[in-house]
Scaffold this active site. Structure first.
Site, PDB file in Angstrom:
ATOM      1  CB  CYS A   1      29.855  34.602  28.688  1.00 14.62           C
ATOM      2  SG  CYS A   1      30.389  33.557  29.554  1.00 14.62           S
ATOM      3  CD  GLU A   2      29.726  31.012  22.231  1.00 13.08           C
ATOM      4  OE1 GLU A   2      31.228  30.519  21.798  1.00 13.08           O
ATOM      5  OE2 GLU A   2      29.253  31.870  21.527  1.00 13.08           O
ATOM      6  CG  HIS A   3      33.759  30.780  26.801  1.00 14.10           C
ATOM      7  ND1 HIS A   3      34.213  32.210  26.197  1.00 14.10           N
ATOM      8  CD2 HIS A   3      33.060  29.848  25.756  1.00 14.10           C
ATOM      9  CE1 HIS A   3      34.378  32.082  24.868  1.00 14.10           C
ATOM     10  NE2 HIS A   3      34.465  31.035  24.493  1.00 14.10           N
ATOM     11  CG  HIS A   4      32.560  30.925  32.254  1.00 10.30           C
ATOM     12  ND1 HIS A   4      32.882  31.907  31.523  1.00 10.30           N
ATOM     13  CD2 HIS A   4      33.250  30.119  32.259  1.00 10.30           C
ATOM     14  CE1 HIS A   4      34.457  31.131  31.416  1.00 10.30           C
ATOM     15  NE2 HIS A   4      34.429  30.411  32.292  1.00 10.30           N
TER      16      HIS A   4
ATOM     17  CD  GLN B   1      32.503  43.919  24.767  1.00 15.19           C
ATOM     18  OE1 GLN B   1      32.343  42.843  26.048  1.00 15.19           O
ATOM     19  NE2 GLN B   1      32.958  45.039  23.892  1.00 15.19           N
TER      20      GLN B   1
ATOM     21  CG  HIS C   1      32.936  40.603  30.022  1.00 12.82           C
ATOM     22  ND1 HIS C   1      32.107  39.191  28.340  1.00 12.82           N
ATOM     23  CD2 HIS C   1      32.759  41.075  28.998  1.00 12.82           C
ATOM     24  CE1 HIS C   1      32.405  40.410  27.463  1.00 12.82           C
ATOM     25  NE2 HIS C   1      32.249  41.212  28.135  1.00 12.82           N
TER      26      HIS C   1
ATOM     27  CB  CYS D   1      32.923  35.090  33.028  1.00 11.97           C
ATOM     28  SG  CYS D   1      33.129  35.978  31.507  1.00 11.97           S
TER      29      CYS D   1
END
Length: 190
Positions: free
Chosen positions: A75-78, A116, A144, A146
């Site tokens: 995941c690009e956020h976490h 996603q 996910h 996250c």
């Protein structure tokens, strides 16, 4: 670049209260570097080139479906794992693509920092642009970490996304067939 990355990992270990010089962590910065090189290796390949490398003329005009293509991503956020499966279908328009190229394309997109929703669109768009089919359908189902390991901590929750192109949007029967096929029980004993 590797040295800088490894120094960053050492700093992270220090920040969380660990000793990067203790026996169990001595090789961790190098291992993390190698892991991230692999987990983000999708940036080094062009999925459209992979597809273009195996296009074949065909008179088939019925749905081609590959189900349950397993993948993992970050995941690009976490930078936490996304683990799931992809279902890809298309209706040829004079060309088919070698079947092994579809999971290779999925892996290329999955081995990038992702969300996603974006990955689902990228897969559909690449197929639509390269093989120019009558239509494309892509469904991604994933867990996910996250969501499961932090924040709301909802273990075993799944997210489903879809991207449709051409006759998969315009023709309700095609769309219905696609969703019916991906949801039907699958026996793998041949």
């Amino acid at each position: 670049m590797q040295e800088s990355f490894e120094n960053s990992v050492k700093n992270i270990l220090k920040i969380i209260g660990e000793d990067p010089n203790r026996e169990g962590l001595l090789k961790t910065p190098s291992r993390v570097y190698k892991a991230f090189k692999f987990l983000t290796s999708g940036y080094e390949e062009d999925p459209k080139e992979v597809l273009n490398d195996a296009l074949f003329t065909s008179s088939n005009n019925e749905m081609v479906l590959m189900r349950n293509i397993e993948f993992y991503s970050l995941c690009e956020h976490h930078l936490l794992p996304i683990i799931g499966r992809v279902h890809v279908a298309y209706i040829p328009n004079g060309k088919v693509v070698g079947l092994s190229k579809i999971p290779r394309m999925v892996n290329i997109y999955a081995r990038r920092l992702q969300i996603q929703e974006q990955m689902t669109e990228q897969i559909a768009q690449a197929l639509a642009e390269v093989i120019e089919p009558k239509g494309v359908g892509v469904v991604v189902e994933a867990r996910h970490m996250c969501v499961e390991m932090r924040g709301v901590q909802k273990i075993n929750s799944t997210t489903t996304t879809s991207a449709l192109r051409g006759c998969f949007i315009k023709n309700a029967d095609t769309r219905r067939e696609f969703f019916s096929l991906i949801n039907s029980p699958q026996e793998t004993h041949f």
